[in-house]
Design a protein around this motif. Sequence first.
Motif, PDB file in Angstrom:
ATOM      1  N   ALA A   6      39.901  47.947  43.388  1.00  8.77           N
ATOM      2  CA  ALA A   6      39.319  47.465  42.133  1.00  8.77           C
ATOM      3  C   ALA A   6      40.129  47.967  40.940  1.00  8.77           C
ATOM      4  O   ALA A   6      40.594  49.107  40.915  1.00  8.77           O
ATOM      5  CB  ALA A   6      37.869  47.923  42.014  1.00  8.77           C
ATOM      6  N   ASP A   7      40.279  47.119  39.937  1.00  7.26           N
ATOM      7  CA  ASP A   7      41.000  47.485  38.720  1.00  7.26           C
ATOM      8  C   ASP A   7      40.146  48.349  37.796  1.00  7.26           C
ATOM      9  O   ASP A   7      40.667  49.221  37.102  1.00  7.26           O
ATOM     10  CB  ASP A   7      41.421  46.219  37.963  1.00  7.26           C
ATOM     11  CG  ASP A   7      42.332  45.324  38.786  1.00  7.26           C
ATOM     12  OD1 ASP A   7      43.265  45.854  39.414  1.00  7.26           O
ATOM     13  OD2 ASP A   7      42.091  44.098  38.810  1.00  7.26           O
ATOM     14  N   VAL A  31      36.558  43.892  40.011  1.00  6.22           N
ATOM     15  CA  VAL A  31      35.568  44.769  39.400  1.00  6.22           C
ATOM     16  C   VAL A  31      34.678  45.409  40.458  1.00  6.22           C
ATOM     17  O   VAL A  31      33.984  44.712  41.207  1.00  6.22           O
ATOM     18  CB  VAL A  31      34.689  43.992  38.387  1.00  6.22           C
ATOM     19  CG1 VAL A  31      33.717  44.928  37.684  1.00  6.22           C
ATOM     20  CG2 VAL A  31      35.552  43.266  37.373  1.00  6.22           C
ATOM     21  N   ALA A  32      34.703  46.742  40.508  1.00  4.68           N
ATOM     22  CA  ALA A  32      33.765  47.475  41.355  1.00  4.68           C
ATOM     23  C   ALA A  32      32.458  47.582  40.583  1.00  4.68           C
ATOM     24  O   ALA A  32      32.466  47.865  39.376  1.00  4.68           O
ATOM     25  CB  ALA A  32      34.309  48.865  41.670  1.00  4.68           C
ATOM     26  N   VAL A  33      31.334  47.342  41.242  1.00  4.94           N
ATOM     27  CA  VAL A  33      30.035  47.398  40.572  1.00  4.94           C
ATOM     28  C   VAL A  33      29.099  48.328  41.329  1.00  4.94           C
ATOM     29  O   VAL A  33      29.107  48.370  42.560  1.00  4.94           O
ATOM     30  CB  VAL A  33      29.406  45.991  40.420  1.00  4.94           C
ATOM     31  CG1 VAL A  33      30.180  45.162  39.412  1.00  4.94           C
ATOM     32  CG2 VAL A  33      29.323  45.254  41.738  1.00  4.94           C
ATOM     33  N   TYR A  34      28.315  49.070  40.551  1.00  7.68           N
ATOM     34  CA  TYR A  34      27.351  50.003  41.136  1.00  7.68           C
ATOM     35  C   TYR A  34      26.138  50.073  40.220  1.00  7.68           C
ATOM     36  O   TYR A  34      26.262  50.102  38.996  1.00  7.68           O
ATOM     37  CB  TYR A  34      27.954  51.397  41.277  1.00  7.68           C
ATOM     38  CG  TYR A  34      26.934  52.445  41.649  1.00  7.68           C
ATOM     39  CD1 TYR A  34      26.483  52.571  42.962  1.00  7.68           C
ATOM     40  CD2 TYR A  34      26.394  53.289  40.683  1.00  7.68           C
ATOM     41  CE1 TYR A  34      25.527  53.515  43.303  1.00  7.68           C
ATOM     42  CE2 TYR A  34      25.447  54.238  41.011  1.00  7.68           C
ATOM     43  CZ  TYR A  34      25.013  54.349  42.316  1.00  7.68           C
ATOM     44  OH  TYR A  34      24.058  55.275  42.645  1.00  7.68           O
ATOM     45  N   ASN A  35      24.980  50.081  40.817  1.00 12.17           N
ATOM     46  CA  ASN A  35      23.730  50.296  40.092  1.00 12.17           C
ATOM     47  C   ASN A  35      22.862  51.235  40.928  1.00 12.17           C
ATOM     48  O   ASN A  35      22.936  51.225  42.154  1.00 12.17           O
ATOM     49  CB  ASN A  35      22.999  48.971  39.844  1.00 12.17           C
ATOM     50  CG  ASN A  35      21.954  49.108  38.765  1.00 12.17           C
ATOM     51  OD1 ASN A  35      22.291  49.223  37.593  1.00 12.17           O
ATOM     52  ND2 ASN A  35      20.691  49.131  39.149  1.00 12.17           N
ATOM     53  N   ARG A  36      22.061  52.032  40.263  1.00  8.41           N
ATOM     54  CA  ARG A  36      21.187  52.985  40.957  1.00  8.41           C
ATOM     55  C   ARG A  36      20.319  52.287  41.991  1.00  8.41           C
ATOM     56  O   ARG A  36      20.142  52.756  43.102  1.00  8.41           O
ATOM     57  CB  ARG A  36      20.336  53.713  39.913  1.00  8.41           C
ATOM     58  CG  ARG A  36      19.392  54.742  40.447  1.00  8.41           C
ATOM     59  CD  ARG A  36      18.714  55.477  39.304  1.00  8.41           C
ATOM     60  NE  ARG A  36      18.221  54.594  38.268  1.00  8.41           N
ATOM     61  CZ  ARG A  36      16.950  54.222  38.143  1.00  8.41           C
ATOM     62  NH1 ARG A  36      16.043  54.663  38.966  1.00  8.41           N
ATOM     63  NH2 ARG A  36      16.581  53.427  37.162  1.00  8.41           N
ATOM     64  N   THR A  37      19.795  51.125  41.632  1.00  9.74           N
ATOM     65  CA  THR A  37      19.036  50.326  42.586  1.00  9.74           C
ATOM     66  C   THR A  37      19.949  49.215  43.102  1.00  9.74           C
ATOM     67  O   THR A  37      20.412  48.369  42.336  1.00  9.74           O
ATOM     68  CB  THR A  37      17.785  49.706  41.933  1.00  9.74           C
ATOM     69  OG1 THR A  37      18.190  48.969  40.783  1.00  9.74           O
ATOM     70  CG2 THR A  37      16.799  50.778  41.524  1.00  9.74           C
ATOM     71  N   TYR A  38      20.209  49.230  44.388  1.00  8.35           N
ATOM     72  CA  TYR A  38      21.172  48.297  44.973  1.00  8.35           C
ATOM     73  C   TYR A  38      20.708  46.846  44.873  1.00  8.35           C
ATOM     74  O   TYR A  38      21.528  45.927  44.873  1.00  8.35           O
ATOM     75  CB  TYR A  38      21.463  48.673  46.430  1.00  8.35           C
ATOM     76  CG  TYR A  38      22.619  47.905  47.004  1.00  8.35           C
ATOM     77  CD1 TYR A  38      23.906  48.075  46.506  1.00  8.35           C
ATOM     78  CD2 TYR A  38      22.418  46.993  48.033  1.00  8.35           C
ATOM     79  CE1 TYR A  38      24.978  47.362  47.027  1.00  8.35           C
ATOM     80  CE2 TYR A  38      23.483  46.272  48.563  1.00  8.35           C
ATOM     81  CZ  TYR A  38      24.754  46.465  48.054  1.00  8.35           C
ATOM     82  OH  TYR A  38      25.810  45.749  48.567  1.00  8.35           O
ATOM     83  N   ALA A  39      19.421  46.622  44.719  1.00  8.78           N
ATOM     84  CA  ALA A  39      18.914  45.253  44.600  1.00  8.78           C
ATOM     85  C   ALA A  39      19.522  44.545  43.393  1.00  8.78           C
ATOM     86  O   ALA A  39      19.812  43.343  43.438  1.00  8.78           O
ATOM     87  CB  ALA A  39      17.390  45.263  44.492  1.00  8.78           C
ATOM     88  N   ARG A  40      19.752  45.270  42.320  1.00  6.97           N
ATOM     89  CA  ARG A  40      20.358  44.670  41.128  1.00  6.97           C
ATOM     90  C   ARG A  40      21.819  44.302  41.386  1.00  6.97           C
ATOM     91  O   ARG A  40      22.307  43.291  40.899  1.00  6.97           O
ATOM     92  CB  ARG A  40      20.239  45.617  39.938  1.00  6.97           C
ATOM     93  CG  ARG A  40      20.449  44.920  38.622  1.00  6.97           C
ATOM     94  CD  ARG A  40      20.118  45.817  37.475  1.00  6.97           C
ATOM     95  NE  ARG A  40      18.690  45.957  37.311  1.00  6.97           N
ATOM     96  CZ  ARG A  40      18.037  45.668  36.203  1.00  6.97           C
ATOM     97  NH1 ARG A  40      18.688  45.215  35.167  1.00  6.97           N
ATOM     98  NH2 ARG A  40      16.736  45.843  36.122  1.00  6.97           N
ATOM     99  N   THR A  41      22.501  45.129  42.168  1.00  6.24           N
ATOM    100  CA  THR A  41      23.884  44.820  42.540  1.00  6.24           C
ATOM    101  C   THR A  41      23.920  43.562  43.393  1.00  6.24           C
ATOM    102  O   THR A  41      24.745  42.670  43.164  1.00  6.24           O
ATOM    103  CB  THR A  41      24.505  46.003  43.316  1.00  6.24           C
ATOM    104  OG1 THR A  41      24.377  47.193  42.536  1.00  6.24           O
ATOM    105  CG2 THR A  41      25.966  45.764  43.622  1.00  6.24           C
ATOM    106  N   GLU A  42      23.025  43.475  44.367  1.00  9.15           N
ATOM    107  CA  GLU A  42      22.949  42.290  45.223  1.00  9.15           C
ATOM    108  C   GLU A  42      22.645  41.036  44.412  1.00  9.15           C
ATOM    109  O   GLU A  42      23.214  39.971  44.658  1.00  9.15           O
ATOM    110  CB  GLU A  42      21.885  42.479  46.299  1.00  9.15           C
ATOM    111  CG  GLU A  42      22.268  43.488  47.360  1.00  9.15           C
ATOM    112  CD  GLU A  42      21.150  43.743  48.355  1.00  9.15           C
ATOM    113  OE1 GLU A  42      19.965  43.759  47.932  1.00  9.15           O
ATOM    114  OE2 GLU A  42      21.464  43.917  49.540  1.00  9.15           O
ATOM    115  N   LYS A  43      21.762  41.162  43.419  1.00  2.00           N
ATOM    116  CA  LYS A  43      21.409  40.026  42.584  1.00  2.00           C
ATOM    117  C   LYS A  43      22.625  39.513  41.813  1.00  2.00           C
ATOM    118  O   LYS A  43      22.856  38.307  41.724  1.00  2.00           O
ATOM    119  CB  LYS A  43      20.289  40.427  41.609  1.00  2.00           C
ATOM    120  CG  LYS A  43      19.848  39.317  40.690  1.00  2.00           C
ATOM    121  CD  LYS A  43      18.764  39.789  39.744  1.00  2.00           C
ATOM    122  CE  LYS A  43      18.427  38.686  38.752  1.00  2.00           C
ATOM    123  NZ  LYS A  43      17.545  39.147  37.689  1.00  2.00           N
TER     124      LYS A  43
END
Length: 165
Positions: A6-7, A31-43
């Motif tokens: 990821a850049d 783009v690497a993406v991370y959120n505390r709740t993985y459901a938001r990342t999946e969305k």
Amino acid sequence: MSVGTADIGVVGLAVMGANIARNLAHKGYKVAVYNRTYARTEKLIEEHGDEGTFIPSEEIADFVTSLSKPRVAMILVQAGAGTDAVIEQLAEHMEEGDIIVDCGNAYFKDTIRREKAIQAADSTSWVPVFRAAKRVRSKARRSCRAEPRVVRPSRPDARRNFRTR
């Protein structure tokens, strides 16, 4: 998980974080993406995964590992304790020369405190976004001092948080 591909990374995928991640991906960045709740990342991936290259992570360690060196991680989480927690988690996994960009709307003294703490702990670079903007505004104010002006808010309820010169 993709190691070092990821850049740039975005932590916090609420409205601002998701839109910045989408914009970066649309412009051709991985783009690497991370959120505390993985459901938001999946969305985000389900709804906008076709807009560019996203590298989702369930854990912060995987997120940092997915970034190419020097690592750049943008934080877009709620100001306060959440920002402190994310910075601590990222700093544990980052190395010398890596960059943390705080894009949150934090109180400037909190940002100064965080900057000192991260620099004392290691040599991870700390980029509080608002400080650069603050310097630009202060230079503009100095150049305009010859003609002072009074600016009033357009809404009466905004007056309580507004200072005039």
